[in-house]
Enzyme design. Sequence first.
Site, PDB file in Angstrom:
ATOM      1  N   ASP A 274       0.817  -1.224   0.000  1.00 42.08           N
ATOM      2  CA  ASP A 274       0.000   0.000   0.000  1.00 42.08           C
ATOM      3  C   ASP A 274       0.850   1.273   0.000  1.00 42.08           C
ATOM      4  OD1 ASP A 274       0.692  -0.917   2.603  1.00 42.08           O
ATOM      5  OD2 ASP A 274      -0.836   0.364   3.517  1.00 42.08           O
ATOM      6  N   HIS A 275       2.176   1.110   0.023  1.00 48.18           N
ATOM      7  CA  HIS A 275       3.051   2.282  -0.017  1.00 48.18           C
ATOM      8  C   HIS A 275       3.906   2.376  -1.281  1.00 48.18           C
ATOM      9  CE1 HIS A 275       2.318   3.738   4.143  1.00 48.18           C
ATOM     10  NE2 HIS A 275       1.822   2.522   4.212  1.00 48.18           N
TER      11      HIS A 275
END
Lengths: 303, 303
Positions: free
Chosen positions: A66-67
């Site tokens: 998610d980063h």
Amino acid sequence: MRFEVTILGSSSATPIYNRNPTSQVLNINERLYLVDCGEGTQQQMLRFDVRGSRIDHIFISHLHGDHYLGLVGFLSSLHLNGRKKALKLFGPLHLKEIIDLQFKYSETVLQYEIMFYPTDPKTPQIILDNEDVIVETIPLDHRIECTGFLFKEKKRLRKLIKEELERVGIPVEYYTALKKGADYTDNQGRVYKNDMLTTDSAEPKIYAYCSDTKYNERYFDQIKDADLLYHEATFLHNMLDRANETHHTTALQAAEIAVKVKAKKLLMGHFSARYKTLDDLLIEAQNVFPNTGLAIEGKTFFV
Amino acid sequence: MRFEVTILGSSSATPIYNRNPTSQVLNINERLYLVDCGEGTQQQMLRFDVRGSRIDHIFISHLHGDHYLGLVGFLSSLHLNGRKKALKLFGPLHLKEIIDLQFKYSETVLQYEIMFYPTDPKTPQIILDNEDVIVETIPLDHRIECTGFLFKEKKRLRKLIKEELERVGIPVEYYTALKKGADYTDNQGRVYKNDMLTTDSAEPKIYAYCSDTKYNERYFDQIKDADLLYHEATFLHNMLDRANETHHTTALQAAEIAVKVKAKKLLMGHFSARYKTLDDLLIEAQNVFPNTGLAIEGKTFFV
């Protein structure tokens, strides 16, 4: 000088409720810096009129998807849109391997250079120092190696008081020296003190980006006096056990950190999918640290 | 039986004008099959109410990022949302390596099994055969190894004429045999021909998915008589040189293919970022093959 952050994604783990995984773009004196790049970041740039081609520096905090899962797509689009200018990429050591593997199998040879600088997850390091800003890594306490980033604006040159310079009759070639703080001596040997001719520039600002991390005092010193502290606040404090277990922070803890480090403003993000609305997180934090805001997609915050 | 395709992404290379990279989801008799998975596919599922948890089969055509960069995010979200059921993944050999590397560095251990079946880019192969559908790979002609996918619905069982069965007085335990085409013989030795007791089911449908490819007759035989032919149509025909160079198809060529293979309907997608609106592509194709549609995000087409 412009120093602001625009939120491109504020969700933790999965996209949901129109919230995208983590990404934000800093505008520091008209240069753009991308911080984290979750899946869909390039779509968010299109949505919020952020010109990706203006980004020359990318910072990736850690290798949870998610980063960073939007990174290869973004780098690829820059290439397809004709980028030739080198780009600096800061992130965990193995990020390069992940990128290289994907470009290898897509048989992509980028037309621009990616200058990759692996970050050290253990010790704070200055990783960028240009005319506008110094960037340091902030070693955080997450399930896998993770660093935040501290953006410290450089002190700007002094501002000339034009009317005074014209009144005294100072030649233009002295202006740069005056901006740097020098006094002026005229033909007759008269000395004009610098503070008569210039005014001080604004105090340099500090932006601290802390995501993802457990509450851990070891990085508090480094983020002291931040003008704007972005801190993850994945859960409400009634989920503290879950926060500890997953190495995340609660809204209450984020507010307590803001108090402890004397931040001027707190910006919370990385919200769990369990919160459809974010009011409770905001209230919980504001009870402890009133000057708290929510990282909402498309919103811009001044540092 | 339901047999339909919903478009999740129709853009080539980069997302633009609210068009996402390639992805579509097939619903065949209430089972969902995901075909390609460009960046942002999981966000598109949320947008168009496609329940990703219902997907048990994923097909990836090739390793250009606009066809698979959303995959790791989607697989990861299934895991985070508690999936336990195994999932079948069909795609180029090295796809598994790309996925494994990313889960390795995020220290993700999936709670469900990914059963990976590498596709052969040279020879058509049956890669799935269940009660509803047979899926074959279609070797295409792209810059890197690429396969399309042919979905051939299985012939359904015959339909019982309930009133007739009751009139004759046939016991329920014979119904399955009747559906399969057997005649019925009663106690007195009277034979009732099957076509008095049942009606034939609808002719099975064929969906052909061809993306990305240069115009190349070698795969035309395989996609013959498709009820719905999805074919990439990246460019207008005035860009034929560019299409050949990049191993893509023009709208005119896609229409000519639909004529040659006697498709019932043509669905064009994978539109170049140079086309803000798609009317010209549609008109160019419809001049040759009138029953042509555009793969627009969120639209569902019946096969």
